[in-house]
Design a protein around this motif. Structure first.
Motif, PDB file in Angstrom:
ATOM      1  N   SER A 245      -3.179  -3.400   4.721  1.00  0.00           N
ATOM      2  CA  SER A 245      -4.626  -3.509   4.497  1.00  0.00           C
ATOM      3  C   SER A 245      -4.896  -4.966   4.154  1.00  0.00           C
TER       4      SER A 245
ATOM      5  N   GLN B  13      -5.992  -6.146   1.604  1.00  0.00           N
ATOM      6  CA  GLN B  13      -6.240  -6.094   0.162  1.00  0.00           C
ATOM      7  C   GLN B  13      -6.214  -7.470  -0.523  1.00  0.00           C
TER       8      GLN B  13
ATOM      9  N   ARG C 255       0.690   0.695   9.282  1.00  0.00           N
ATOM     10  CA  ARG C 255       1.618   1.294   8.307  1.00  0.00           C
ATOM     11  C   ARG C 255       2.690   2.076   9.058  1.00  0.00           C
TER      12      ARG C 255
ATOM     13  N   SER D 245     -10.384   5.036  -0.385  1.00  0.00           N
ATOM     14  CA  SER D 245      -9.756   4.766  -1.662  1.00  0.00           C
ATOM     15  C   SER D 245     -10.247   3.411  -2.122  1.00  0.00           C
ATOM     16  N   GLY D 246     -10.426   3.257  -3.406  1.00  0.00           N
ATOM     17  CA  GLY D 246     -10.834   1.946  -3.880  1.00  0.00           C
ATOM     18  C   GLY D 246     -10.685   1.851  -5.376  1.00  0.00           C
TER      19      GLY D 246
ATOM     20  N   ILE E 269     -13.525  -0.967  -1.843  1.00  0.00           N
ATOM     21  CA  ILE E 269     -13.165   0.354  -1.312  1.00  0.00           C
ATOM     22  C   ILE E 269     -12.870   0.205   0.170  1.00  0.00           C
ATOM     23  N   ALA E 270     -12.181   1.174   0.754  1.00  0.00           N
ATOM     24  CA  ALA E 270     -11.896   1.103   2.191  1.00  0.00           C
ATOM     25  C   ALA E 270     -11.879   2.505   2.814  1.00  0.00           C
TER      26      ALA E 270
ATOM     27  N   GLU F  87       0.839  -1.198   0.000  1.00  0.00           N
ATOM     28  CA  GLU F  87       0.000   0.000   0.000  1.00  0.00           C
ATOM     29  C   GLU F  87       0.872   1.245   0.000  1.00  0.00           C
TER      30      GLU F  87
ATOM     31  N   ARG G  94     -10.625  -4.150  -9.568  1.00  0.00           N
ATOM     32  CA  ARG G  94      -9.315  -4.822  -9.559  1.00  0.00           C
ATOM     33  C   ARG G  94      -9.062  -5.541 -10.874  1.00  0.00           C
TER      34      ARG G  94
ATOM     35  N   HIS H 156      -2.493   4.032  -7.015  1.00  0.00           N
ATOM     36  CA  HIS H 156      -3.299   3.471  -5.919  1.00  0.00           C
ATOM     37  C   HIS H 156      -2.554   2.263  -5.355  1.00  0.00           C
ATOM     38  N   HIS H 157      -2.739   1.101  -5.914  1.00  0.00           N
ATOM     39  CA  HIS H 157      -1.892  -0.050  -5.605  1.00  0.00           C
ATOM     40  C   HIS H 157      -1.857  -0.943  -6.840  1.00  0.00           C
TER      41      HIS H 157
ATOM     42  N   GLN I 229     -10.044   0.620   9.216  1.00  0.00           N
ATOM     43  CA  GLN I 229     -10.772   0.883   7.971  1.00  0.00           C
ATOM     44  C   GLN I 229     -12.007   0.000   7.921  1.00  0.00           C
TER      45      GLN I 229
ATOM     46  N   LYS J  93      -8.894  -9.941   0.671  1.00  0.00           N
ATOM     47  CA  LYS J  93     -10.281  -9.708   0.251  1.00  0.00           C
ATOM     48  C   LYS J  93     -10.454 -10.065  -1.213  1.00  0.00           C
TER      49      LYS J  93
HETATM   50  N1  ASP Z   1      -6.555  -1.460   0.148  1.00  0.00           N
HETATM   51  C1  ASP Z   1      -6.869  -0.102  -0.203  1.00  0.00           C
HETATM   52  C2  ASP Z   1      -6.336   0.852   0.860  1.00  0.00           C
HETATM   53  O1  ASP Z   1      -6.139   0.452   1.995  1.00  0.00           O
HETATM   54  C3  ASP Z   1      -8.310   0.135  -0.342  1.00  0.00           C
HETATM   55  C4  ASP Z   1      -8.924  -0.583  -1.482  1.00  0.00           C
HETATM   56  O2  ASP Z   1      -8.385  -0.527  -2.586  1.00  0.00           O
HETATM   57  O3  ASP Z   1      -9.980  -1.189  -1.265  1.00  0.00           O
HETATM   58  O4  ASP Z   1      -6.167   2.018   0.601  1.00  0.00           O
END
Ligand code: ASP
Length: 607
Positions: A199, A201, A223, A507-508, A553-554, A177, A511, A470-471, A237, A204
């Protein structure tokens, strides 16, 4: 000490209870011994009520020290009309004490928890060292009641929509992240470490591969990054993920949830906030253009304007040479700013320079043209433009600038001439500063907006590679994939943020669920085949077994509470927060470990 079960909460007795026998438990909030009579305000989480002790009946009232824990039996009595206290819900009555027990005597506290005014000057480290006392303050209890209610309402909303709450591991492997990981040594094989999740991520997403379809979790995330007023090393979150959805489905879900939860809380706790009607929507490009940043504070309007095309041939050298060099001249309106003195404008210029501006040019539209002063340029329609740079523009240019800026009499127009992103970096701060100075950041407002269509990647000049905006699991927009080899900076992502009052709240993204695309995106981020296999092989493999399209999203739970309680510091809404660079002064963590633990873990301090 024995204690009797209470019959009422301290906040409950009312005039209608007069004459009744009650048993109360709580803490001595304030003790006032007037000689002939002793008053104690007794507090529990439901409120405060006044107790009256007759010193001739009780020998040892001195033992009732402030903040000792008591059990009391007494009779509810109406107060005399002149001693009623309308500021207290129980202010029409008092309890005439017939018996009491000190359940837990208290020594002198390190700070006066019953005095909110004095508490404002108590050092925060001391408050957190004695957090269990700090949390006794009704104002603090209320924040955690709001927090608990927020989580209860979130669960109810998602449970009604057939989401499954599932816990994911805390001991795991690094999740990218963008921050540093917290690591836990693995005792059985020195040299191996778990990472605490930044997270959930990957889990999920794997739950989507598993067919769960709708998952959520109130998730602790960890973090290791520089601490700020809105950051803690561990935070919470609402993490959620859905299968067979488009971006629009996720946006609708989170908007619906937020509106219902926030409005429910405003009502339940009578919060001084306007109800939320819905979220504004902006693309990333629009947000940068209109507000100079991707976290616009929409409690107020004040959009940036661009006068580059108007001033490209003007007589003001600074503007002209900026445009000739490929830059932009953009600005913002400062309502009422035309009346600022030269010195005050100088302070604003310094403010801009602090954030890298070469300077800030400005002129005002006089409130009253008759008082515009010497050197003002008077336009054909009678309006007067004041400021030393006004004379460099032709009247028609001035008219167009005023029109583009939507200037009102009395406004100051502030201009920044620079490259696009350098200009934005100053303008968004200037906008927030002007919003603050003009009192436009209205505390009653909770202004949510979606920022959509972020770029997938951004160039990192230090490491000379593309970083994920984002990621790395974020899906590129299908129609932009054609740029992956030629112009990756042009690829927009199916990625969204929720911003509230100028702060990123959630943020979300949709995917990537196809292994080939995931692999290409990892490579775009500079990962070689071997690293991809070692770090993310499990994700790629999972996607090879029939992965559904999915997204999620989170939103941050701590930040949601901050918006509602107007706290500027995240520590205020976390029961046991860390201070400084991650210290817990109450528990004394982090702490040293025993030599035996060092040995067991096969660890040694470096030289
Ligand atoms: N994992 C992401 C974050 O913590 C949120 C997401 O993309 O659902 O920012």
């Amino acid at each position: 000490m024995s204690f009797a079960q209470r019959t009422h909460g301290c906040g409950e007795p009312r005039a209608s209870h007069a004459g009744e026998q009650v048993i109360l438990n709580g803490w001595a909030h304030r003790v006032r011994d007037l000689g002939g009579v002793c008053f104690v305000d007794l507090r529990d989480r439901s409120g405060i009520v006044q107790l009256v002790f007759d010193p001739s009946r009780f020998q040892n009232l001195a033992e009732i020290r402030s903040e000792s824990c008591l059990s009391v039996t007494g009779t509810v009595r109406l107060r005399d009309p002149d001693t009623k206290n309308p500021a207290m819900p129980t202010g029409e009555v008092e309890i005439v004490v017939t018996g009491y027990n000190v359940l837990g005597p208290a020594k002198t506290l390190p700070f006066p928890v019953s005095d909110e005014e004095q508490m404002t000057s108590v050092n925060e480290e001391l408050r957190i060292k004695y957090r269990y006392l700090d949390l006794r303050r009704p104002a603090m209890y209320r924040k955690f009641a709001i927090r608990a209610a927020a989580i209860r309402r979130i669960r109810a909303y998602l449970d009604q929509r057939e989401f499954l709450e599932i816990e994911t591991p805390i001991f795991t492997k690094s999740t990218p992240e963008g921050a540093r990981d917290y690591l836990v040594p693995y005792r059985l094989e020195p040299g191996l470490f778990y990472a605490l999740p930044q997270s959930p991520q990957q889990y999920k997403q794997l739950l989507m591969v598993a067919g769960v379809e709708r998952y959520y979790q109130i998730a602790k995330c960890f973090r290791d990054e520089a601490q700020r007023a809105d950051r803690q090393p561990e935070f919470t979150q609402l993490d959620l993920e859905m299968s067979f959805v488009t971006q629009e489905d996720v946006l609708r879900l989170i908007e619906g949830l937020t509106v219902e939860v926030v409005n429910g809380l405003i009502e339940e706790f009578d919060l001084p906030k306007d109800r939320v009607e819905g979220f504004a929507r902006l693309t990333y490009d629009e947000s940068m253009h209109l507000y100079g940043c991707d976290k616009p504070d929409l409690r107020f309007g004040l959009q940036l304007f661009d006068i580059s095309s108007v001033v490209k041939d003007c007589g003001f050298g600074v503007f002209k040479s900026c445009i000739d060099g490929g830059g932009f001249v953009r600005g913002i309106r400062y309502p009422g700013g035309a009346s600022l003195s030269r010195k005050e404008i100088g302070i604003l210029e310094e403010f801009c320079k602090e954030f890298g501006a070469k300077g800030m040019a400005s002129f005002g539209l006089a409130q009253d043209p008759a008082d515009a002063g010497e050197g003002a340029v008077v336009l054909a329609d009678g309006r007067a433009v004041k400021g030393s740079i006004a004379k460099f523009f032709k009247p028609e240019e001035l008219v167009q600038i005023l029109e583009t800026a939507k200037a009102e009499p009395g406004d100051l127009l502030c201009f920044i001439a620079d490259a696009y992103s350098a200009g934005n970096n100053v303008l968004f701060r200037l906008r927030n500063e002007i919003g603050e100075r003009c009192g436009l950041r209205d505390q009653r407002k909770v202004a949510f907006c979606f920022v959509l269509d972020f770029p997938l990647v951004e160039w990192n000049p230090e490491s000379s590679r593309w970083d994920a905006t984002h990621h790395p699991f974020t899906a590129p927009k299908a129609e932009d994939l054609i740029y992956i080899d030629t112009d990756p900076g042009r690829i927009r992502a199916d990625c969204y943020d929720v911003v509230c009052n100028g702060t990123e709240w959630a943020s979300g993204s949709i995917r990537i669920h196809r292994p080939d695309i995931q692999e290409r995106c990892f490579k775009l981020l500079g990962l070689d085949e071997e690293t991809i296999r070692a770090r993310f092989g499990h994700m790629i493999e999972a996607f090879e077994y029939g992965a559904p399209p999915h997204g999620g999203i989170a939103p941050g739970i701590d930040r949601l509470i901050m918006f509602l309680t107007d706290d500027e510091n995240i520590r205020e809404v976390i029961a046991f927060p860390k201070i400084g660079q991650g210290m817990d002064p109450m528990m004394g963590a982090p702490s040293t470990i025993d030599p035996q633990q060092w040995a067991e873990l096969g660890l040694r301090l470096g030289e």
